[in-house]
Scaffold this motif. Structure first.
Motif, PDB file in Angstrom:
ATOM      1  N   GLN A   1      15.071   6.682 -12.084  1.00 42.12           N
ATOM      2  CA  GLN A   1      14.984   7.019 -13.502  1.00 42.12           C
ATOM      3  C   GLN A   1      13.608   6.642 -14.058  1.00 42.12           C
ATOM      4  O   GLN A   1      13.045   7.371 -14.874  1.00 42.12           O
ATOM      5  CB  GLN A   1      16.079   6.303 -14.283  1.00 42.12           C
ATOM      6  CG  GLN A   1      17.465   6.882 -14.053  1.00 42.12           C
ATOM      7  CD  GLN A   1      18.551   6.053 -14.686  1.00 42.12           C
ATOM      8  OE1 GLN A   1      18.549   4.823 -14.577  1.00 42.12           O
ATOM      9  NE2 GLN A   1      19.482   6.706 -15.339  1.00 42.12           N
ATOM     10  N   LYS A   2      13.066   5.519 -13.603  1.00 45.21           N
ATOM     11  CA  LYS A   2      11.745   5.088 -14.063  1.00 45.21           C
ATOM     12  C   LYS A   2      10.662   6.064 -13.592  1.00 45.21           C
ATOM     13  O   LYS A   2       9.753   6.415 -14.357  1.00 45.21           O
ATOM     14  CB  LYS A   2      11.439   3.674 -13.567  1.00 45.21           C
ATOM     15  CG  LYS A   2      12.310   2.614 -14.223  1.00 45.21           C
ATOM     16  CD  LYS A   2      12.087   1.256 -13.582  1.00 45.21           C
ATOM     17  CE  LYS A   2      13.054   0.218 -14.149  1.00 45.21           C
ATOM     18  NZ  LYS A   2      12.977  -1.065 -13.451  1.00 45.21           N
ATOM     19  N   ARG A   3      10.778   6.521 -12.328  1.00 44.93           N
ATOM     20  CA  ARG A   3       9.806   7.507 -11.810  1.00 44.93           C
ATOM     21  C   ARG A   3       9.905   8.812 -12.594  1.00 44.93           C
ATOM     22  O   ARG A   3       8.899   9.442 -12.924  1.00 44.93           O
ATOM     23  CB  ARG A   3      10.062   7.784 -10.332  1.00 44.93           C
ATOM     24  CG  ARG A   3       9.673   6.678  -9.402  1.00 44.93           C
ATOM     25  CD  ARG A   3       9.654   7.129  -7.940  1.00 44.93           C
ATOM     26  NE  ARG A   3      10.879   7.760  -7.487  1.00 44.93           N
ATOM     27  CZ  ARG A   3      11.930   7.119  -6.990  1.00 44.93           C
ATOM     28  NH1 ARG A   3      11.918   5.795  -6.900  1.00 44.93           N
ATOM     29  NH2 ARG A   3      13.000   7.780  -6.575  1.00 44.93           N
TER      30      ARG A   3
ATOM     31  N   MET B   1      21.005  -6.004 -24.322  1.00 47.69           N
ATOM     32  CA  MET B   1      19.682  -5.632 -23.804  1.00 47.69           C
ATOM     33  C   MET B   1      18.784  -5.260 -24.987  1.00 47.69           C
ATOM     34  O   MET B   1      19.103  -4.352 -25.749  1.00 47.69           O
ATOM     35  CB  MET B   1      19.830  -4.441 -22.853  1.00 47.69           C
ATOM     36  CG  MET B   1      18.554  -4.003 -22.217  1.00 47.69           C
ATOM     37  SD  MET B   1      18.779  -2.848 -20.850  1.00 47.69           S
ATOM     38  CE  MET B   1      19.060  -1.327 -21.738  1.00 47.69           C
ATOM     39  N   PRO B   2      17.642  -5.956 -25.177  1.00 49.09           N
ATOM     40  CA  PRO B   2      16.762  -5.624 -26.295  1.00 49.09           C
ATOM     41  C   PRO B   2      16.119  -4.255 -26.121  1.00 49.09           C
ATOM     42  O   PRO B   2      16.012  -3.744 -25.015  1.00 49.09           O
ATOM     43  CB  PRO B   2      15.701  -6.741 -26.241  1.00 49.09           C
ATOM     44  CG  PRO B   2      15.738  -7.243 -24.847  1.00 49.09           C
ATOM     45  CD  PRO B   2      17.140  -7.052 -24.371  1.00 49.09           C
TER      46      PRO B   2
ATOM     47  N   GLY C   1      22.502   9.867 -19.050  1.00 50.45           N
ATOM     48  CA  GLY C   1      23.432   9.056 -19.831  1.00 50.45           C
ATOM     49  C   GLY C   1      23.005   7.611 -19.958  1.00 50.45           C
ATOM     50  O   GLY C   1      23.838   6.715 -20.028  1.00 50.45           O
ATOM     51  N   GLY C   2      21.721   7.344 -19.989  1.00 50.15           N
ATOM     52  CA  GLY C   2      21.225   5.984 -20.176  1.00 50.15           C
ATOM     53  C   GLY C   2      20.950   5.279 -18.867  1.00 50.15           C
ATOM     54  O   GLY C   2      21.048   5.863 -17.793  1.00 50.15           O
TER      55      GLY C   2
ATOM     56  N   SER D   1      15.211  -2.740 -17.619  1.00 46.60           N
ATOM     57  CA  SER D   1      15.740  -3.336 -16.392  1.00 46.60           C
ATOM     58  C   SER D   1      17.020  -2.664 -15.916  1.00 46.60           C
ATOM     59  O   SER D   1      17.347  -2.729 -14.735  1.00 46.60           O
ATOM     60  CB  SER D   1      15.968  -4.831 -16.586  1.00 46.60           C
ATOM     61  OG  SER D   1      16.957  -5.051 -17.580  1.00 46.60           O
ATOM     62  N   ALA D   2      17.768  -2.031 -16.814  1.00 50.65           N
ATOM     63  CA  ALA D   2      19.030  -1.398 -16.416  1.00 50.65           C
ATOM     64  C   ALA D   2      18.820  -0.021 -15.786  1.00 50.65           C
ATOM     65  O   ALA D   2      19.772   0.576 -15.300  1.00 50.65           O
ATOM     66  CB  ALA D   2      19.955  -1.266 -17.620  1.00 50.65           C
TER      67      ALA D   2
END
Length: 105
Positions: A13-15, A1-2, A47-48, A7-8
């Motif tokens: 988590q994005k919110r 993943m760059p 944790g990512g 996307s992961a």
């Protein structure tokens, strides 16, 4: 993943990152730095990036948010009883004034 590929990460988590970023920007941190700090906080807490699914997630305890609460408690504990009391009285007066103001509108 760059690097920079989100996307992961789950929608939650994005919110969470967006909300943290907003808070930093309100404090005057630059957009790029705020985004960087926000994702670092999400990574520390969760944790990512993780995809959702049965058995994939586990409770993290949210260490970053606990740290903020601890710092606030320490600041309060370092003040004298008189200072805390004066602050509480001032806050009560402000709440009363704001309640009266909103009742008029």
């Amino acid at each position: 993943m760059p690097q920079g590929d989100k996307s992961a990460y789950t929608d939650k988590q994005k919110r969470k990152a967006a909300h943290i970023e907003e808070g930093y920007e309100k404090k005057g941190v630059s957009k790029d730095e705020a985004e960087s700090r926000a994702w670092a906080t999400v990574n520390k807490d969760d944790g990512g990036g993780k995809k959702s699914g049965s058995g994939r997630g586990k409770d993290t305890g949210h260490p970053a948010s606990h740290k903020g609460g601890k710092k606030g408690g320490e600041a309060s504990a370092s003040r004298s009883a008189a200072e805390r009391s004066a602050s509480a009285k001032k806050a009560a007066a402000t709440r009363k004034r704001n309640a009266e103001h909103s009742a008029q509108h």
